[in-house]
Design a protein around this motif. Structure first.
Motif, mmCIF file in Angstrom:
data_model
loop_
_atom_site.group_PDB
_atom_site.id
_atom_site.type_symbol
_atom_site.label_atom_id
_atom_site.label_comp_id
_atom_site.label_asym_id
_atom_site.label_seq_id
_atom_site.Cartn_x
_atom_site.Cartn_y
_atom_site.Cartn_z
ATOM 1 N N GLY A 49 8.898 -27.010 -35.564
ATOM 2 C CA GLY A 49 7.834 -26.841 -36.538
ATOM 3 C C GLY A 49 7.593 -25.418 -37.000
ATOM 4 N N ALA A 50 8.359 -24.458 -36.507
ATOM 5 C CA ALA A 50 8.170 -23.053 -36.893
ATOM 6 C C ALA A 50 8.565 -22.850 -38.354
ATOM 7 C CB ALA A 50 8.994 -22.143 -35.999
ATOM 8 N N VAL A 51 7.905 -21.903 -39.009
ATOM 9 C CA VAL A 51 8.268 -21.510 -40.374
ATOM 10 C C VAL A 51 8.742 -20.059 -40.290
ATOM 11 C CG1 VAL A 51 7.459 -21.162 -42.728
ATOM 12 C CG2 VAL A 51 6.596 -23.086 -41.390
ATOM 13 N N VAL A 52 10.053 -19.863 -40.396
ATOM 14 C CA VAL A 52 10.663 -18.549 -40.203
ATOM 15 C C VAL A 52 10.762 -17.838 -41.550
ATOM 16 C CG1 VAL A 52 12.636 -17.307 -39.258
ATOM 17 C CG2 VAL A 52 11.946 -19.485 -38.249
ATOM 18 N N THR A 53 10.045 -16.725 -41.672
ATOM 19 C CA THR A 53 9.975 -15.986 -42.929
ATOM 20 C C THR A 53 10.704 -14.653 -42.885
ATOM 21 O OG1 THR A 53 7.904 -14.946 -42.263
ATOM 22 C CG2 THR A 53 7.737 -17.022 -43.482
ATOM 23 N N GLN A 54 11.154 -14.244 -41.687
ATOM 24 C CA GLN A 54 11.843 -12.961 -41.559
ATOM 25 C C GLN A 54 12.985 -13.078 -40.559
ATOM 26 O OE1 GLN A 54 8.947 -10.125 -40.222
ATOM 27 N NE2 GLN A 54 8.113 -11.509 -38.715
ATOM 28 N N ASP A 55 13.865 -12.091 -40.546
ATOM 29 C CA ASP A 55 15.029 -12.110 -39.660
ATOM 30 C C ASP A 55 14.591 -12.208 -38.198
ATOM 31 O OD1 ASP A 55 16.570 -11.826 -41.910
ATOM 32 O OD2 ASP A 55 17.108 -9.740 -41.544
ATOM 33 N N VAL A 56 15.455 -12.836 -37.394
ATOM 34 C CA VAL A 56 15.182 -13.040 -35.974
ATOM 35 C C VAL A 56 16.224 -12.273 -35.169
ATOM 36 C CG1 VAL A 56 15.017 -14.765 -34.143
ATOM 37 C CG2 VAL A 56 14.229 -15.324 -36.458
ATOM 38 N N GLU A 57 15.766 -11.461 -34.230
ATOM 39 C CA GLU A 57 16.670 -10.675 -33.386
ATOM 40 C C GLU A 57 17.461 -11.573 -32.437
ATOM 41 O OE1 GLU A 57 14.870 -7.524 -31.141
ATOM 42 O OE2 GLU A 57 13.368 -7.202 -32.700
ATOM 43 N N GLU A 58 18.549 -11.044 -31.946
ATOM 44 C CA GLU A 58 19.373 -11.752 -30.976
ATOM 45 C C GLU A 58 18.544 -12.122 -29.748
ATOM 46 O OE1 GLU A 58 23.382 -11.095 -28.274
ATOM 47 O OE2 GLU A 58 22.898 -9.651 -29.830
ATOM 48 N N GLY A 59 18.643 -13.393 -29.321
ATOM 49 C CA GLY A 59 17.990 -13.846 -28.100
ATOM 50 C C GLY A 59 16.481 -14.010 -28.180
ATOM 51 N N MET A 60 15.884 -13.879 -29.348
ATOM 52 C CA MET A 60 14.435 -13.958 -29.475
ATOM 53 C C MET A 60 13.983 -15.407 -29.611
ATOM 54 S SD MET A 60 11.727 -12.150 -29.382
ATOM 55 C CE MET A 60 12.356 -10.500 -29.590
ATOM 56 N N ILE A 61 12.830 -15.724 -29.033
ATOM 57 C CA ILE A 61 12.202 -17.027 -29.196
ATOM 58 C C ILE A 61 11.092 -16.868 -30.221
ATOM 59 C CG2 ILE A 61 10.848 -18.834 -28.079
ATOM 60 C CD1 ILE A 61 12.283 -18.075 -25.459
ATOM 61 N N MET A 62 11.147 -17.687 -31.285
ATOM 62 C CA MET A 62 10.166 -17.614 -32.369
ATOM 63 C C MET A 62 9.391 -18.925 -32.430
ATOM 64 S SD MET A 62 10.760 -14.617 -33.779
ATOM 65 C CE MET A 62 10.169 -14.609 -35.452
ATOM 66 N N ILE A 63 8.046 -18.830 -32.529
ATOM 67 C CA ILE A 63 7.212 -20.022 -32.612
ATOM 68 C C ILE A 63 6.091 -19.800 -33.619
ATOM 69 C CG2 ILE A 63 7.698 -20.821 -30.264
ATOM 70 C CD1 ILE A 63 5.049 -19.597 -29.383
ATOM 71 N N GLY A 64 5.587 -20.882 -34.187
ATOM 72 C CA GLY A 64 4.403 -20.827 -35.030
ATOM 73 C C GLY A 64 4.672 -20.849 -36.520
ATOM 74 N N ASN A 65 3.556 -20.762 -37.268
ATOM 75 C CA ASN A 65 3.594 -20.750 -38.731
ATOM 76 C C ASN A 65 2.610 -19.712 -39.240
ATOM 77 O OD1 ASN A 65 3.583 -21.249 -41.446
ATOM 78 N ND2 ASN A 65 2.752 -23.297 -41.295
ATOM 79 N N PRO A 66 3.108 -18.578 -39.723
ATOM 80 C CA PRO A 66 4.518 -18.173 -39.761
ATOM 81 C C PRO A 66 5.021 -17.848 -38.350
ATOM 82 C CG PRO A 66 3.146 -16.354 -40.481
ATOM 83 C CD PRO A 66 2.229 -17.538 -40.269
ATOM 84 N N ALA A 67 6.312 -17.992 -38.161
ATOM 85 C CA ALA A 67 6.902 -17.768 -36.837
ATOM 86 C C ALA A 67 6.725 -16.324 -36.400
ATOM 87 C CB ALA A 67 8.382 -18.133 -36.859
ATOM 88 N N LYS A 68 6.342 -16.183 -35.149
ATOM 89 C CA LYS A 68 6.182 -14.854 -34.540
ATOM 90 C C LYS A 68 7.020 -14.811 -33.271
ATOM 91 C CE LYS A 68 1.670 -13.751 -36.373
ATOM 92 N NZ LYS A 68 2.154 -13.525 -37.672
ATOM 93 N N ALA A 69 7.458 -13.604 -32.912
ATOM 94 C CA ALA A 69 8.263 -13.438 -31.701
ATOM 95 C C ALA A 69 7.408 -13.771 -30.487
ATOM 96 C CB ALA A 69 8.784 -12.013 -31.619
ATOM 97 N N HIS A 70 7.914 -14.676 -29.661
ATOM 98 C CA HIS A 70 7.220 -15.059 -28.437
ATOM 99 C C HIS A 70 7.696 -14.198 -27.284
ATOM 100 C CE1 HIS A 70 5.181 -17.554 -25.540
ATOM 101 N NE2 HIS A 70 6.318 -17.887 -24.968
ATOM 102 N N ARG A 71 9.001 -14.182 -27.076
ATOM 103 C CA ARG A 71 9.613 -13.335 -26.043
ATOM 104 C C ARG A 71 11.126 -13.440 -26.184
ATOM 105 N NH1 ARG A 71 11.592 -16.577 -21.808
ATOM 106 N NH2 ARG A 71 10.704 -18.648 -21.787
#
Length: 75
Positions: A49-71
């Motif tokens: 269900g995440a909405v990814v609006t920007q690039d995601v780093e290697e190995g990052m967990i993204m969650i939410g709307n808009p998606a934010k780095a979790h860990r």
């Protein structure tokens, strides 16, 4: 859902298509939306269900709307 047009209703939207790049071993959760031109790094995890609006780093967990780095994942 992967999108390739930032402004689909625009008269010249087909001239400005920009795909998504997904790195090796990246995992994409169900019902997530990834906007045009976004790069998902290798081994990244996109939560359901995440909405990814920007690039995601290697190995990052993204969650939410808009998606934010979790860990960083443990991979």
């Amino acid at each position: 859902m992967l999108t390739n047009s930032k402004f689909p209703a625009s008269p010249n939207s087909k001239e400005n298509l920009n795909g998504v790049i997904i790195g090796k071993n990246a995992k994409i959760g169900a019902n997530s939306t990834i906007l045009p031109g976004v790069k998902i790094g290798p081994n990244a995890l996109i939560g359901a269900g995440a909405v990814v609006t920007q690039d995601v780093e290697e190995g990052m967990i993204m969650i939410g709307n808009p998606a934010k780095a979790h860990r960083k994942s443990g991979y």
